[in-house]
Design an enzyme around this catalytic site. Sequence first.
Site, mmCIF file in Angstrom:
data_model
loop_
_atom_site.group_PDB
_atom_site.id
_atom_site.type_symbol
_atom_site.label_atom_id
_atom_site.label_comp_id
_atom_site.label_asym_id
_atom_site.label_seq_id
_atom_site.Cartn_x
_atom_site.Cartn_y
_atom_site.Cartn_z
ATOM 1 N N ASP A 34 28.757 -39.731 22.853
ATOM 2 C CA ASP A 34 29.357 -39.730 24.194
ATOM 3 C C ASP A 34 30.816 -39.322 24.035
ATOM 4 O OD1 ASP A 34 28.455 -41.577 26.993
ATOM 5 O OD2 ASP A 34 30.464 -40.713 26.818
ATOM 6 N N GLY A 39 31.894 -42.318 30.710
ATOM 7 C CA GLY A 39 31.395 -43.539 30.088
ATOM 8 C C GLY A 39 32.529 -44.288 29.399
ATOM 9 N N TYR A 145 24.114 -27.813 40.502
ATOM 10 C CA TYR A 145 23.669 -28.941 39.665
ATOM 11 C C TYR A 145 22.141 -28.931 39.520
ATOM 12 C CZ TYR A 145 22.569 -33.841 38.533
ATOM 13 O OH TYR A 145 22.067 -34.985 37.973
ATOM 14 N N ILE A 204 30.467 -41.197 56.076
ATOM 15 C CA ILE A 204 29.105 -40.664 55.992
ATOM 16 C C ILE A 204 29.180 -39.154 56.186
ATOM 17 C CG2 ILE A 204 26.879 -40.629 57.200
ATOM 18 C CD1 ILE A 204 27.565 -43.654 57.872
ATOM 19 N N PHE A 205 28.594 -38.398 55.250
ATOM 20 C CA PHE A 205 28.601 -36.941 55.358
ATOM 21 C C PHE A 205 27.447 -36.494 56.246
ATOM 22 C CE2 PHE A 205 30.343 -37.259 50.800
ATOM 23 C CZ PHE A 205 31.642 -37.421 51.258
HETATM 24 C C1 UD1 Z 1 22.673 -38.538 42.828
HETATM 25 C C2 UD1 Z 1 23.338 -38.354 41.504
HETATM 26 C C3 UD1 Z 1 22.766 -37.210 40.745
HETATM 27 C C4 UD1 Z 1 21.334 -37.472 40.543
HETATM 28 C C5 UD1 Z 1 20.682 -37.696 41.883
HETATM 29 C C6 UD1 Z 1 19.292 -38.158 41.646
HETATM 30 C C7 UD1 Z 1 25.556 -39.077 41.680
HETATM 31 C C8 UD1 Z 1 26.916 -38.595 41.878
HETATM 32 N N1 UD1 Z 1 24.706 -38.108 41.726
HETATM 33 O O1 UD1 Z 1 22.977 -37.441 43.678
HETATM 34 O O2 UD1 Z 1 23.357 -37.073 39.476
HETATM 35 O O3 UD1 Z 1 20.767 -36.396 39.871
HETATM 36 O O4 UD1 Z 1 21.334 -38.712 42.618
HETATM 37 O O5 UD1 Z 1 19.310 -39.296 40.887
HETATM 38 O O6 UD1 Z 1 25.255 -40.232 41.489
HETATM 39 N N2 UD1 Z 1 27.109 -39.676 50.877
HETATM 40 C C9 UD1 Z 1 27.882 -39.941 51.983
HETATM 41 N N3 UD1 Z 1 29.172 -40.360 51.790
HETATM 42 C C10 UD1 Z 1 29.726 -40.505 50.546
HETATM 43 C C11 UD1 Z 1 28.916 -40.226 49.414
HETATM 44 C C12 UD1 Z 1 27.611 -39.805 49.616
HETATM 45 O O7 UD1 Z 1 27.441 -39.813 53.132
HETATM 46 O O8 UD1 Z 1 30.894 -40.902 50.436
HETATM 47 C C13 UD1 Z 1 25.713 -39.235 51.080
HETATM 48 C C14 UD1 Z 1 25.477 -37.849 50.528
HETATM 49 O O9 UD1 Z 1 25.720 -36.898 51.526
HETATM 50 C C15 UD1 Z 1 24.013 -37.904 50.140
HETATM 51 C C16 UD1 Z 1 23.741 -39.386 49.859
HETATM 52 O O10 UD1 Z 1 24.850 -40.083 50.373
HETATM 53 O O11 UD1 Z 1 23.205 -37.498 51.187
HETATM 54 C C17 UD1 Z 1 23.581 -39.693 48.403
HETATM 55 O O12 UD1 Z 1 24.710 -39.256 47.680
HETATM 56 P P1 UD1 Z 1 24.999 -39.762 46.190
HETATM 57 O O13 UD1 Z 1 24.637 -41.185 46.042
HETATM 58 O O14 UD1 Z 1 26.381 -39.396 45.815
HETATM 59 O O15 UD1 Z 1 23.964 -39.027 45.272
HETATM 60 P P2 UD1 Z 1 23.376 -37.585 45.237
HETATM 61 O O16 UD1 Z 1 24.435 -36.593 45.524
HETATM 62 O O17 UD1 Z 1 22.159 -37.562 46.087
#
Ligand code: UD1
Length: 316
Positions: A34, A39, A145, A204-205
């Site tokens: 790592d 990490g 990604y 929330i996006f």
């Molecule tokens: C995550 C992982 C990715 C992994 C995938 C499947 C992270 C950064 N990424 O992606 O490595 O491959 O799950 O396990 O953990 N959202 C908001 N507001 C925020 C942040 C997020 O609305 O401040 C929404 C995003 O638009 C998305 C959802 O929450 O729709 C999930 O986002 P997030 O938990 O960051 O993970 P992923 O991008 O889906």
Amino acid sequence: MSAKRILVTGGAGFIGSHVCPILLDHGHEVTVVDNLSIGSRERVPAGAELVVADVRDRDALLRVARERRIERICHLAARVSIRASTDGFHEDADVNILGTLSALEAAVRTGVEKFVFASSMAVYADSPTPEPVAEDYSTAAISPYGISKRTSELFIENILGRTGAERISLRFFNTYGPNQTYTPYVGVITIFVNKLLAGESPTIFGDGGQIRDFVSVYDIAAGVTAALENEGTSGVFNLGSGRPRSVNQVAELLQAKIAPTIPLAYAEARAGEIQNSVANISAARAALGFEPHGNLDDLVDEVIDAIRSSRAAGGA
Ligand code: UD1
């Protein structure tokens, strides 16, 4: 199964910190590689050896695999943000694709018998409905990604398919739990809990109607361990809970638990994100005995407590 010498790349990260203790508990010898970019040393359990090196460092990986006479590789090291990959596509591909190739090269040159790879639900094309998707669903990924993870899967199948080493790619869905490093790019539950505890509105996006499959890191760690200890199986498997949740539902749950008076904020939807993402986990159930137990409503309490203690101790 007999004890194995296992190399875990990214073993000091979120998921590695849950996998390594189980492997040690099962009697395996664990070496972590790592670069400690996300990490941390404290997450590597006593009993596992930590080699601080970048996963792209081909010589370092080969040396570790040779010197420790590694038998199985668990390749978790990656840049993990879907959203950050749309601008940072070069770095994403560099770490995620070339990092996988370094690990693969070490595997091939030292005759490793099994290679387990942390892939992602991001390999899938968007789905028009929240119906669970199986492994044969379209892999027309829409984020850099997702493309880097799918490309890695293809390299693994191509290269180890020829040498005959066993290989399993696990497509993790949205993994949550304690030990996730807090950055604006990582993990909506970790982000929202940190914001609410700081007295800020979570953002929330989009409209929050996007559906995700939130799976506990304990279930993911059990799935990874099952794949590493499995004999005779190669293939690609979804690891999720199989249960849909909208981002709004998660935000409202956390808001109610932490700070009911703090309003939720909304911002524009982010590029590269799919609308619906839910796992069909039948294949992992059948081949790996995977059975998710985590219940989001209960487990978020543990996440909240862990983040609260870490913040009180001055961390994040
Ligand atoms: C995550 C992982 C990715 C992994 C995938 C499947 C992270 C950064 N990424 O992606 O490595 O491959 O799950 O396990 O953990 N959202 C908001 N507001 C925020 C942040 C997020 O609305 O401040 C929404 C995003 O638009 C998305 C959802 O929450 O729709 C999930 O986002 P997030 O938990 O960051 O993970 P992923 O991008 O889906």
